[in-house]
Design a protein around this motif. Structure first.
Motif, short mmCIF file in Angstrom:
data_model
loop_
_atom_site.label_atom_id
_atom_site.label_comp_id
_atom_site.label_asym_id
_atom_site.label_seq_id
_atom_site.Cartn_x
_atom_site.Cartn_y
_atom_site.Cartn_z
N PRO A 66 0.63 -11.22 15.00
CA PRO A 66 0.32 -9.93 15.60
C PRO A 66 -0.50 -9.03 14.68
O PRO A 66 -0.51 -9.22 13.46
CB PRO A 66 1.70 -9.31 15.88
CG PRO A 66 2.71 -10.20 15.27
CD PRO A 66 2.06 -11.46 14.84
N SER A 67 -1.13 -8.07 15.28
CA SER A 67 -1.88 -7.06 14.55
C SER A 67 -0.94 -6.33 13.59
O SER A 67 0.18 -6.00 13.94
CB SER A 67 -2.47 -6.09 15.58
OG SER A 67 -3.12 -5.06 14.92
N GLY A 68 -1.42 -6.14 12.36
CA GLY A 68 -0.62 -5.44 11.36
C GLY A 68 0.34 -6.31 10.60
O GLY A 68 1.10 -5.83 9.75
N SER A 69 0.31 -7.64 10.84
CA SER A 69 1.27 -8.51 10.17
C SER A 69 0.86 -8.87 8.75
O SER A 69 1.63 -9.49 8.01
CB SER A 69 1.50 -9.79 11.00
OG SER A 69 0.31 -10.46 11.26
N GLY A 70 -0.37 -8.52 8.35
CA GLY A 70 -0.80 -8.75 6.98
C GLY A 70 -1.79 -9.90 6.82
O GLY A 70 -2.09 -10.31 5.69
N LYS A 71 -2.35 -10.38 7.91
CA LYS A 71 -3.27 -11.52 7.85
C LYS A 71 -4.53 -11.18 7.04
O LYS A 71 -4.92 -11.93 6.15
CB LYS A 71 -3.67 -11.96 9.27
CG LYS A 71 -2.50 -12.25 10.20
CD LYS A 71 -2.96 -12.68 11.59
CE LYS A 71 -3.76 -11.65 12.35
NZ LYS A 71 -3.02 -10.40 12.68
N SER A 72 -5.14 -10.04 7.36
CA SER A 72 -6.35 -9.65 6.62
C SER A 72 -6.03 -9.38 5.16
O SER A 72 -6.79 -9.75 4.27
CB SER A 72 -6.98 -8.40 7.23
OG SER A 72 -7.45 -8.68 8.53
N THR A 73 -4.90 -8.74 4.93
CA THR A 73 -4.52 -8.43 3.55
C THR A 73 -4.34 -9.72 2.75
O THR A 73 -4.78 -9.81 1.59
CB THR A 73 -3.23 -7.58 3.53
OG1 THR A 73 -3.46 -6.39 4.28
CG2 THR A 73 -2.81 -7.23 2.12
N PHE A 133 0.89 -1.16 0.00
CA PHE A 133 0.00 0.00 0.00
C PHE A 133 0.93 1.21 0.00
O PHE A 133 1.51 1.54 1.03
CB PHE A 133 -0.89 0.02 1.24
CG PHE A 133 -1.90 -1.11 1.29
CD1 PHE A 133 -3.03 -1.09 0.46
CD2 PHE A 133 -1.73 -2.18 2.16
CE1 PHE A 133 -3.96 -2.12 0.51
CE2 PHE A 133 -2.67 -3.20 2.21
CZ PHE A 133 -3.79 -3.18 1.39
N GLU A 151 -8.28 -7.18 -2.44
CA GLU A 151 -7.05 -6.41 -2.68
C GLU A 151 -6.31 -7.10 -3.81
O GLU A 151 -6.32 -8.33 -3.89
CB GLU A 151 -6.13 -6.41 -1.44
CG GLU A 151 -6.74 -5.82 -0.20
CD GLU A 151 -6.99 -4.31 -0.29
OE1 GLU A 151 -6.56 -3.68 -1.29
OE2 GLU A 151 -7.64 -3.78 0.63
N ASN A 196 4.17 1.13 2.00
CA ASN A 196 4.03 0.09 3.03
C ASN A 196 4.01 -1.29 2.36
O ASN A 196 3.03 -1.68 1.72
CB ASN A 196 2.73 0.36 3.82
CG ASN A 196 2.63 -0.50 5.06
OD1 ASN A 196 3.52 -1.29 5.36
ND2 ASN A 196 1.54 -0.33 5.79
N VAL A 253 3.39 -4.71 2.60
CA VAL A 253 2.62 -5.45 3.60
C VAL A 253 2.79 -6.96 3.48
O VAL A 253 2.96 -7.65 4.48
CB VAL A 253 1.13 -5.04 3.52
CG1 VAL A 253 0.28 -5.92 4.42
CG2 VAL A 253 0.97 -3.57 3.91
P1 ADP Z 1 -3.61 -7.82 10.24
O1 ADP Z 1 -4.90 -8.31 9.68
O2 ADP Z 1 -2.57 -8.87 10.42
O3 ADP Z 1 -3.81 -7.03 11.50
P2 ADP Z 1 -3.61 -6.08 7.94
O4 ADP Z 1 -3.51 -6.96 6.77
O5 ADP Z 1 -4.95 -5.54 8.27
O6 ADP Z 1 -2.97 -6.79 9.21
O7 ADP Z 1 -2.67 -4.82 7.76
C1 ADP Z 1 -1.31 -4.95 7.43
C2 ADP Z 1 -0.77 -3.58 7.07
O8 ADP Z 1 -1.39 -3.12 5.89
C3 ADP Z 1 -1.03 -2.51 8.12
O9 ADP Z 1 0.12 -1.70 8.17
C4 ADP Z 1 -2.20 -1.75 7.55
O10 ADP Z 1 -2.18 -0.43 7.98
C5 ADP Z 1 -1.97 -1.84 6.07
N1 ADP Z 1 -3.22 -1.81 5.30
C6 ADP Z 1 -4.18 -2.75 5.31
N2 ADP Z 1 -5.18 -2.44 4.48
C7 ADP Z 1 -4.84 -1.25 3.92
C8 ADP Z 1 -5.47 -0.40 2.96
N3 ADP Z 1 -6.63 -0.71 2.39
N4 ADP Z 1 -4.82 0.74 2.61
C9 ADP Z 1 -3.63 1.06 3.18
N5 ADP Z 1 -2.99 0.30 4.07
C10 ADP Z 1 -3.58 -0.83 4.45
#
Ligand code: ADP
Ligand code: MG
Length: 249
Positions: free
Chosen positions: A44-51, A20, A60, A23, A25
């Protein structure tokens, strides 16, 4: 577990990168899921699991790498993304139900509009799926009349009503009051036992330990270690996994 037969591979990811802006990710993810396998992703939070989950159904778009679902290359410009997505169900932390539709109606909208099922056929499937998640008596209830746990189970039934080959769950119990977590995990456990292919991002270590065939630990956009739950959760090899588990267990 990683030596999956290609004919039985539902998800195949190689060298996946997602940025992103500046960043970075996802930093080169290699990851496969076999049919019927239940994989829990922790980290951990922010590790990219949701992405990572969101890349799997192209909510995405990764910039680099290979991504196949059901043998189809989703990053091929000719790929019919809407058609491919139909086979992938997703359940989010927030239930995202249609507030002006009953539980039953929530489960028939997509089958009728996307799969072009008749109302009768869509309702039959929807009833069966709502029954499956223990909501046979809530068909006519609106989301506001349901608890969070019930709403999340409607969301699961709604995803199942598209007859997906793969279900993605992104922290499905994180928004729930603690006393409602169990009923959702029970519905998910039953789904797993019925043979559904599932990728579950979760902080529920007891669930992961009991239900997952494989646990994947992610940190800072890479898979640090993966394997059977008794190894990754019970006896992690990597320092980063150990320190994460010390914080959450
Ligand atoms: P997790 O689910 O492990 O907590 P995320 O995948 O949500 O982590 O996020 C990983 C990183 O990607 C974070 O730094 C987050 O801020 C960034 N991020 C996630 N989605 C977006 C987006 N749509 N636009 C910009 N940055 C994003
Ligand atoms: Mg997340």
């Amino acid at each position: 577990m990683s030596g999956v037969d290609p004919g039985r591979t539902v998800v195949k990811i190689e060298g996946l990168h997602k940025r992103f802006g500046q960043n970075h990710v996802l930093r080169g993810i290699d990851f496969s899921v076999a049919r019927g396998e239940v994989v829990c992703i922790i980290g951990p939070s922010g590790s990219g699991k949701s992405t990572l989950l969101r890349c799997i159904n192209l909510l995405e778009r990764p910039q680099q790498g290979r991504l196949e679902v059901n043998g189809e290359n989703l990053l091929d410009p000719d790929c019919d993304i809407d058609a491919a997505r139909r086979h992938i169900g997703m359940v989010f932390q927030q239930f995202n139900l249609f507030p002006h539709h009953t539980a039953l109606e929530n489960c028939i909208v997509a089958p009728m509009t996307v799969l072009r099922l008749t109302r009768a056929a869509a309702e039959a499937t929807a009833r069966a799926n709502l029954e499956r998640v223990g909501l046979a008596d809530k068909l006519g209830a609106y989301p506001a009349q349901l608890s969070g746990g019930q709403q999340q189970r409607v969301a699961i039934a709604r995803a199942l009503s598209m007859e997906p080959a793969l279900m993605l769950f992104d922290e499905p119990t994180s928004a729930l009051d603690p006393e409602l977590v169990g009923e959702v995990l029970t519905a998910m456990r039953q789904l797993a036992e019925a043979g559904m292919t599932m990728i579950v991002v979760t902080h529920e270590m007891a669930f992961a330990r009991e239900v997952a065939d494989r646990v994947v630990f992610m940190d800072a956009g890479t898979i640090i270690e993966q394997g059977p739950p008794d190894s990754v959760i019970g006896a992690p090899r990597e320092a980063r996994t150990q320190s994460f588990l010390r914080r959450v267990l």
